[in-house]
Scaffold this active site. Structure first.
Site, PDB file in Angstrom:
ATOM      1  N   HIS A 156      -3.719  -5.128   0.094  1.00 26.45           N
ATOM      2  CA  HIS A 156      -3.405  -5.695   1.404  1.00 26.45           C
ATOM      3  C   HIS A 156      -3.429  -7.329   1.323  1.00 26.45           C
ATOM      4  O   HIS A 156      -4.645  -7.830   1.570  1.00 26.45           O
ATOM      5  CB  HIS A 156      -4.643  -5.304   2.377  1.00 26.45           C
ATOM      6  CG  HIS A 156      -4.423  -3.629   2.559  1.00 26.45           C
ATOM      7  ND1 HIS A 156      -3.944  -3.250   3.738  1.00 26.45           N
ATOM      8  CD2 HIS A 156      -4.485  -2.589   2.109  1.00 26.45           C
ATOM      9  CE1 HIS A 156      -3.853  -1.936   3.928  1.00 26.45           C
ATOM     10  NE2 HIS A 156      -4.112  -1.689   2.660  1.00 26.45           N
ATOM     11  N   GLU A 175      -2.316  -9.295   3.870  1.00 23.45           N
ATOM     12  CA  GLU A 175      -2.839  -9.701   5.014  1.00 23.45           C
ATOM     13  C   GLU A 175      -4.426  -9.951   5.259  1.00 23.45           C
ATOM     14  O   GLU A 175      -4.859 -10.696   6.286  1.00 23.45           O
ATOM     15  CB  GLU A 175      -2.557  -8.892   6.369  1.00 23.45           C
ATOM     16  CG  GLU A 175      -3.326  -7.552   6.563  1.00 23.45           C
ATOM     17  CD  GLU A 175      -3.315  -6.473   5.435  1.00 23.45           C
ATOM     18  OE1 GLU A 175      -4.115  -5.635   5.501  1.00 23.45           O
ATOM     19  OE2 GLU A 175      -2.154  -6.669   4.586  1.00 23.45           O
ATOM     20  N   CYS A 211       0.917  -1.161   0.000  1.00 20.91           N
ATOM     21  CA  CYS A 211      -0.004  -0.007   0.023  1.00 20.91           C
ATOM     22  C   CYS A 211       0.899   1.277   0.201  1.00 20.91           C
ATOM     23  O   CYS A 211       1.305   1.522  -0.832  1.00 20.91           O
ATOM     24  CB  CYS A 211      -0.862  -0.104   1.076  1.00 20.91           C
ATOM     25  SG  CYS A 211      -2.318   0.957   0.976  1.00 20.91           S
TER      26      CYS A 211
END
Length: 380
Positions: free
Chosen positions: A354, A356, A264
């Site tokens: 992202h 994660e 990001c």
């Protein structure tokens, strides 16, 4: 932001956009006034992770899903120490939350943390407006903060733009801390916190990585004091054009040839470090259903996004940089925005989204394994 915490069921509220459009509803969460950039997020789930994502600092988030708050608020899913959005806009908030992990309602948590919101407006019309006109400054007003429309619009127009905003240092940790490896420790990573989400070091810890999370102000000397096998640059809010210090730090890492991974804001920092520019998107990518192609494999992933800026790099060629050849590794299939970069002559790569996945699909979890492979290769 000014707030009060009295009951909000029948308190009138208004959302005022900088172009003069006004939406009228009722207060949701704290009562008072708040300002920020109005943006929309397309996730059907994951509002708790969205609200606690530091990348949303100084933004008024519009939930495109019509019903919000159904699962309440729990004590496990926060991605940081607090809610970071400056305001929240929903259409039909849950009257009674229902989930075995719920500890309180979303309304109660917003009130507890002083987050001013508005409910009962046509969020579909608002989203269409922001898509056509672009993300813009806005204010939410309720209770004693209400005034005539012209006065409220004037208050909105006094607020700073997101373009040129330097916010990453405001949300980052002020003190270094360590997330230990789960099981056998295999690597040490220095993670530069520009607005990191809690699940990111967790994903690395699951792979045997001891993560040293460092403040955004960390120097090259402080990064290498932990003797890292790799260096990570996190997500974060604001305009990457203001992030000169993280760019200088990343160049120091690139010069040493240490395996590097950014997500990001970290992707935008890598872009700048390589000599590319950045620019503000019209309305950005926010949500957990964005299609991205990994151009190195051809695989298409459904991914979680939260960014209003992007890297300006050529899609159709390999670029020469001060650190060797670089190419765009990932691209958004909706609009061809750069979603990833990789160096071909040094162990460094980044993605704009992202992996994660908190909240979101797990299609991109392999990127943490790719980071591990870089560190294994360097050690060998």
């Amino acid at each position: 932001m000014t707030t009060s915490t009295r009951g909000t069921t029948r308190v009138p509220a208004v959302l005022v956009l900088e172009d003069g459009r006004i939406f009228r509803g009722r207060a949701y969460g704290a009562v008072g006034e708040t300002f920020g950039e109005a943006v929309f997020s397309t996730g059907m789930t994951g509002y708790q992770e969205t609200l606690t994502d530091p990348s949303y600092a100084r933004q008024i988030v519009v939930a495109t899903a019509p019903q919000i708050g159904n699962t309440g608020w729990n004590d496990e899913d926060d991605e940081s120490r607090r809610i970071w959005v400056s305001g929240y806009v929903v259409r039909d908030p849950a009257r009674v939350p229902s989930n075995w992990r719920s500890r309180r309602s979303l309304d109660e948590e917003l009130t507890r943390q002083g987050v001013v919101g508005i409910a009962g407006i046509d969020t579909r019309a608002l989203t269409r407006h922001l898509r056509e006109r672009g993300s813009m400054r806005a204010g939410v007003f309720s209770g004693e903060a209400l005034a005539d429309d012209a006065a409220l619009l004037a208050r909105v127009l006094e607020q700073p733009q997101m373009k040129g905003a330097s916010l990453f240092a405001e949300v980052a940790t002020q003190k270094a801390y360590v997330v230990p490896a789960i099981g056998e420790k295999k690597f040490t990573v220095a993670a530069v916190d520009l607005g990191i989400k809690g699940m990111t070091p967790q994903r690395m810890a699951e792979r045997g990585i001891e993560v040293h999370v460092l403040p955004a102000t960390a120097t090259v000397e402080e990064v290498y004091a932990v003797q890292p096998d790799g260096v990570f640059f996190s997500n974060g809010p604001g305009d990457p054009a203001t992030a000169d210090q993280p760019v200088a730090l990343m160049r120091g890492v690139l010069e040493r040839g240490t395996p590097l991974f950014g997500i990001c804001f970290g992707n935008q920092i890598l872009g700048r470090a390589l000599g590319f520019g950045t620019f503000k998107l019209k309305y950005g990518h926010r949500g957990i259903n964005q299609p991205v192609q990994d151009r190195t494999t051809g695989k298409v992933e459904v991914t979680a996004h939260n960014h209003g800026f992007a890297v300006d790099a050529p899609l159709d060629k390999v670029s020469d940089t001060p650190y060797g050849r670089a190419e765009v590794s990932h691209v958004c299939l909706n609009d061809n925005v750069v979603e990833g970069l990789q160096l071909l002559d040094r162990p460094a790569f980044s993605v704009q989204y992202h992996p994660e996945a908190a909240a979101g699909p797990h299609d991109a979890a392999y990127l943490f394994d790719r980071f591990v492979s870089l560190m294994e290769g360097q050690r060998a």
